[in-house]
Design a protein around this motif. Structure first.
Motif: not given
Length: 146
Positions: A124-142
């Motif tokens: 759901f969230y991988k298509s959004f463009h997040f700031p760097k901090e959010c990308e780190k959380w996204l990588e964690f969840f992945q």
């Protein structure tokens, strides 16, 4: 105030009012007086307390003659006090898994569910463009999902 789930054997008048409103959807003060066997003043006192707790709401009903009356019903907050079929199904499913596979089977089932949730979250969230901090959380969840 935390309210425990209600069942079909109310322990006090507040619970009985909630129980009857659940069973009949909407009721007037007179309806509640009849089923509870108490005075209209007592019913109004209970309804007032339940309204303050956010458990009951009133709806004005205009009559063809005479004064309008109020019908009382449960709020969504009050609905959550009653057990739902989906909750009991989930517990029955976990009990069946425990009977069949023990504690390890239950934990494996919950882990599969967690992984599915994480994958769903990531898709759901991988298509959004997040700031760097959010990308780190996204990588964690992945990483957690794989």
């Amino acid at each position: 105030m935390v309210n425990p789930p209600l069942n079909e054997s109310p322990e006090n008048t507040h619970q009985a009012v909630l129980f009857y409103l659940k069973r009949r959807s909407e009721m007037t003060v007179a309806d509640l007086c009849e089923v509870l066997g108490i005075t209209s003043m007592a019913v109004r006192r209970h309804l007032s307390g339940l309204q303050k707790d956010g458990l009951v709401e009133a709806r004005l009903v205009r009559q063809t003659r005479g004064r309008p009356s109020y019908k009382y019903r449960l709020t969504p907050k009050a609905e959550s006090l009653f057990p739902s079929a989906i909750n009991s199904f989930a517990f029955e499913l976990l009990d069946a898994m425990y009977e069949a596979k023990g504690h390890k089977g239950v934990m494996e089932l919950l882990q599969i569910r967690d992984e599915a949730l994480l994958k769903s979250f990531y898709r759901f969230y991988k298509s959004f463009h997040f700031p760097k901090e959010c990308e780190k959380w996204l990588e964690f969840f992945q990483r957690m999902a794989t």
